[in-house]
Motif scaffolding. Structure first.
Motif, PDB file in Angstrom:
ATOM      1  N   GLY A   1       1.460   4.956   1.307  1.00 14.51           N
ATOM      2  CA  GLY A   1       0.366   5.536   0.813  1.00 14.51           C
ATOM      3  C   GLY A   1      -1.085   4.695   0.814  1.00 14.51           C
ATOM      4  N   MET A   2      -1.138   3.583   1.623  1.00 17.49           N
ATOM      5  CA  MET A   2      -2.255   2.862   1.543  1.00 17.49           C
ATOM      6  C   MET A   2      -3.439   3.387   2.561  1.00 17.49           C
ATOM      7  N   LEU A   3      -4.582   3.120   2.157  1.00 22.21           N
ATOM      8  CA  LEU A   3      -5.833   3.072   3.185  1.00 22.21           C
ATOM      9  C   LEU A   3      -6.190   1.749   3.777  1.00 22.21           C
ATOM     10  N   PRO A   4      -7.145   1.780   4.863  1.00 24.31           N
ATOM     11  CA  PRO A   4      -7.348   0.643   5.396  1.00 24.31           C
ATOM     12  C   PRO A   4      -8.281  -0.117   4.611  1.00 24.31           C
ATOM     13  N   ASP A   5      -9.305   0.388   3.995  1.00 29.08           N
ATOM     14  CA  ASP A   5     -10.118  -0.629   3.140  1.00 29.08           C
ATOM     15  C   ASP A   5      -9.317  -1.138   1.997  1.00 29.08           C
ATOM     16  N   TRP A   6      -8.297  -0.317   1.333  1.00 29.15           N
ATOM     17  CA  TRP A   6      -7.691  -1.011   0.293  1.00 29.15           C
ATOM     18  C   TRP A   6      -6.759  -2.214   0.711  1.00 29.15           C
TER      19      TRP A   6
ATOM     20  N   CYS B   1      -2.396   6.429   8.338  1.00 29.48           N
ATOM     21  CA  CYS B   1      -3.074   5.387   8.844  1.00 29.48           C
ATOM     22  C   CYS B   1      -2.558   3.968   9.057  1.00 29.48           C
TER      23      CYS B   1
ATOM     24  N   ALA C   1      -4.150   1.878  11.742  1.00 27.76           N
ATOM     25  CA  ALA C   1      -5.424   1.338  10.951  1.00 27.76           C
ATOM     26  C   ALA C   1      -5.226   0.332  10.039  1.00 27.76           C
TER      27      ALA C   1
ATOM     28  N   LYS D   1      -6.199  10.869  -2.556  1.00 27.26           N
ATOM     29  CA  LYS D   1      -6.501   9.728  -2.729  1.00 27.26           C
ATOM     30  C   LYS D   1      -7.847   9.155  -3.113  1.00 27.26           C
TER      31      LYS D   1
ATOM     32  N   HIS E   1       4.647   8.250  -1.935  1.00 25.23           N
ATOM     33  CA  HIS E   1       3.296   7.961  -2.145  1.00 25.23           C
ATOM     34  C   HIS E   1       2.555   8.995  -2.818  1.00 25.23           C
TER      35      HIS E   1
END
Lengths: 526, 526
Positions: free
Chosen positions: A185-190, A216, A219, B258, B319
């Motif tokens: 569930g993560m996004l790149p900036d996090w 992502c 990424a 998110k 997630h």
């Protein structure tokens, strides 16, 4: 940037990738894929979970005897010891130790809630499990990586504990701690923020293991590497549970071709397309045509707009040169393409249509006409070439005249049903009536047709039907529906694709079969 | 963050998406998809290029009369006027003006080299083309968006000129300037830097149009939005040329779930899975099972490890909650799963196996046994349920006894080949011999079988075979190969999947057909 020198490219197709819905690999499949991955030059191949999965125990046993890897090191995956048992006494840890792998990747909980609810033990005991298991395997002479499971969620829930798990593993001798975004569930900036914090606070050598649930994974992997990770885990072709792991070839191609990071042995990236498709053959999952870099459509251009510009300079419409990953640029013939695409396609196949505008116009018109009835020439170059030859020379190549065919499949009291086809045709002045058998109607027809033609043209003996795709074109529900069949035929050295269309799927298949043999004979110079 | 208030979700499936290899949409298909996209609540639907593409001209004509969109505004796509001609005199510009769309998206070159080599005009004339065309359409009353083609490559080659194109469009009245990564080669950090610079330097309202050639289309879109873009273009299911456009549902789900950005009308995200699959039915491209959020595997859990934790708390391994995008959590039965998965699966289907460990053990053993012969129960819940019933009650439901079947396909002098099947069976004490016809062997067998059974059980009349998948399991090359067939049957309200296995594809299909009808009758309470 490279605090530790070498960068790790780590493939987990045989373990995490194998968790993909519908993916079932035999031990033989796994050995084959391991060799293919080695050909790409990955640094590590995670072979499975010996001791927990009987197939994997067998894999490691056979790998020790049969696998001769030139680039990769085989790693065994497994969990930290059970709670309340010493690592040295835990049989599953023993299986890792005895697997023959020089590297073990241990998965450990780094999310406090998982320790409590899934492992049902205390936070302290979990740390002891990490310390003890890493230490034991190190003492026994193996290199150890740690997979910090659910790390990012664990970091959010209890940052101190999550970092403590990493420190514990690293202090006990783990060479890399891979931060796993297990739920994806993560996004790149996090990811970037967390990796920066982990490195600044603990100084451990960080790896990244991303999943694609937010779309992502690639990424996220790049963000982690940019923040200091020097070890990336993924799967070729993005295999994996749910939405899959990070596509390792996409990550590596981005690193090498866009970020000037040398992470594979020199020259091997150029085999990426061939290897990605070869692995797909083994997994029996057709490769995604839209897959970045290695997909069959990745450099395929359709719109008439683009095709006319490509004539001028391919780099105007491509983000990189396809050869760098072993792929090709392709121009698609379709009703969206104008004469520019058809002219270019014709040239690709050896026909110069530019000198005759009226011929180009009639070819274009004929293509659109046939496409309106359900044909597609986009993926069927051989059929398109036969069409061009028919229109340029005035005659379509013909080697035989078919009188009739029929195919029967029926139950047998002795066992399974058998398909039997009878084909009647004339070739080289003689009439042939041949019956062939097969494991299905199309297979039986193919056998009968090739045997019949083979009596006049022995060249067809080495042709083989290697792929078969059916699509129902819904012009309206029910009996109106047109079926389109694409057949790929091989002569052992190369292969070609032909298309057939009809209301009946066997009729459509017959059309593609006939074209396939005709084209094959043409190529042989008959 | 929202300098301009509303956020634009812009779908270009019907124009850019249609450039995907193998994708051919009729006008009727496009109208259907437009309604489906409207149901998702997107703000803009790019319908095509009227004037340049005859199918699209027809689409806009029919849309004006037949499309009643509740949420979306229809946009027409086209290029700036030709060099050296006034916008008011250019017939292609007129087609945009007269399309009936309230918004026009104009594509303009923003890369100096493209102006030179592809358009073959001067940099000044290109700016005039932008100024003139935007201005003309604005004066005629339409809203105008500008697609700055090849923007990121153009920005790198000649930043001043690229920015000048944007200013020119904005000053002439374009409400949004979408920066297009036409070749798809950008990475998220690069996109972020460029978008920041564009906004800081020009103050235009920025949109983003990303492609997936680097595997980062979604991440690039999010990076642009984070840097200030308030308009995102993509395609449902990530359709598009080469590697496709950014998957619009993935982007939107990430924003809503998110990043706490409300970009769709409330409540509509929950229809995302249904709509994504419905669009896939129209395009005739099976949806990617691993697709984030809406893929059939997106929340499917396989590893025994995970299944036992999910019993405790689904959020430990997901997630987000699948219901938020209209998807479901699924547990897969396979040889990787332990008893935990089979027990959970059994419970899902209404069987309590937890009270009898020996029954659970024998079911698990039988599943593994059958899987070794080629069966898979992962995607075939109905077959698994029949198996459970057989093992729990001691008897598999049976409604008929088959004596024999055969199917013939042969050429006809009157036209296309026809497939004809004859089935002989006993049901309810009577013997039935029925012949059915169809557009292929399996279709003919299905017709004959259902007609034969229908004489004893009229309920089967409403059953329909709606999906059919074949896979060759390569246990070894040639005659050893096992074929596995999955059949989906519908009774008009719901559907179920059954599996059949055999060396002969028709035999395997027969097995799945029989199970499909048996299960259907069982469901009906017969």
């Amino acid at each position: 940037m490279d605090l530790h020198g070498d960068f790790h490219v780590y493939d987990t197709t045989l373990r995490d990738g194998a968790q993909q819905e519908g993916l079932n690999l035999s031990v033989a499949d796994k050995l084959t894929i391991a060799r293919q991955l080695d050909g790409l030059g990955v640094g590590y191949i995670e072979g499975g979970w010996p001791g927990a999965n009987p197939k994997d125990t067998e894999f490691f046993r056979r790998a020790a005897a049969e696998l001769d890897l030139k680039h990769a090191r085989l790693t065994a995956f497994g969990s930290t010891r059970r709670a309340g048992v010493r690592a040295a006494d835990d049989p599953q840890v023993a299986a890792l130790r005895d697997s023959g792998a020089s590297v073990v990747t241990l998965v450990a909980k780094s999310h406090d809630r998982h320790v409590d609810l899934a492992l049902r033990t205390t936070l302290e005991e979990n740390l002891a499990m990490v310390r003890d298991t890493v230490g034991h395997l190190r003492a026994e002479g193996q290199e150890v990586f740690l997979d910090a499971e659910h790390f990012f969620d664990g970091y959010r829930a209890n940052r101190d504990y999550a970092l403590e798990v990493l420190r514990t593993a690293y202090d006990a001798g783990a060479s890399v701690v891979a931060l796993c975004d297990t739920n994806g569930g993560m996004l790149p900036d996090w990811v970037s923020d967390v990796v920066h914090d982990v490195i600044d606070t603990t100084g451990v050598r960080v790896g990244i293991h991303a999943h694609n649930d937010s779309g992502c994974a690639v990424a996220n992997s790049l963000a982690a590497i940019d923040a200091g990770a020097t070890h990336v885990q993924g799967c070729i072709n993005g295999y994996g549970e749910r939405t899959g792991n990070a596509d390792l070839v996409t990550v590596v191609a981005n690193l090498e071709l866009k970020l000037a990071r040398s992470v594979l042995p020199p020259g091997l990236l150029g085999d990426a397309t061939r290897i990605a498709h070869a692995v797909a053959d083994v997994t029996n999952f057709p490769p995604a045509s839209r897959q970045p870099y290695v997909g069959s459509s990745a450099f395929a251009h359709k719109a008439g707009l683009h095709a006319s510009a490509i004539k001028v300079d391919p780099d105007l419409y491509q983000h990189t040169q396809p050869e760098r990953v072993g792929n090709d640029m392709r121009l698609l013939v379709s009703d969206m393409a104008g004469r520019a695409s058809i002219e270019l396609k014709g040239r690709e196949l050896g026909f110069d249509l530019s000198s005759s505008p009226s011929l180009l116009a009639s070819v274009t018109a004929r293509v659109k006409e046939l496409e309106a009835t359900g044909f597609t020439f986009e993926a069927a170059d051989a059929s398109f070439e036969l069409l061009l030859e028919e229109m340029v020379t005035g005659a379509r190549p013909t080697y035989f005249e078919v009188e009739s065919w029929r195919v029967i499949t029926e139950t047998s009291p002795l066992g399974e049903a058998v398909s039997e086809a009878t084909v009647k045709l004339r070739a080289s002045g003689e009439r042939h009536v041949v019956t062939g058998e097969g494991n299905g109607p199309v297979n039986a027809l193919d056998q009968a047709l090739r045997t019949a033609i083979g009596q006049a043209f022995p060249e067809v003996v080495k042709f083989e039907l290697i792929d078969y795709k059916v699509r129902i074109l819904d012009q309206g529900h029910g009996t109106d529906a047109i079926t389109r069949v694409l057949i790929e035929t091989s002569d052992g050295e190369s292969s070609w694709v032909t298309v057939g269309v009809g209301h009946n799927v066997i009729e459509a298949s017959w059309g593609a079969l006939v074209d396939g043999l005709t084209y094959g004979l043409r190529r042989q110079g008959v």
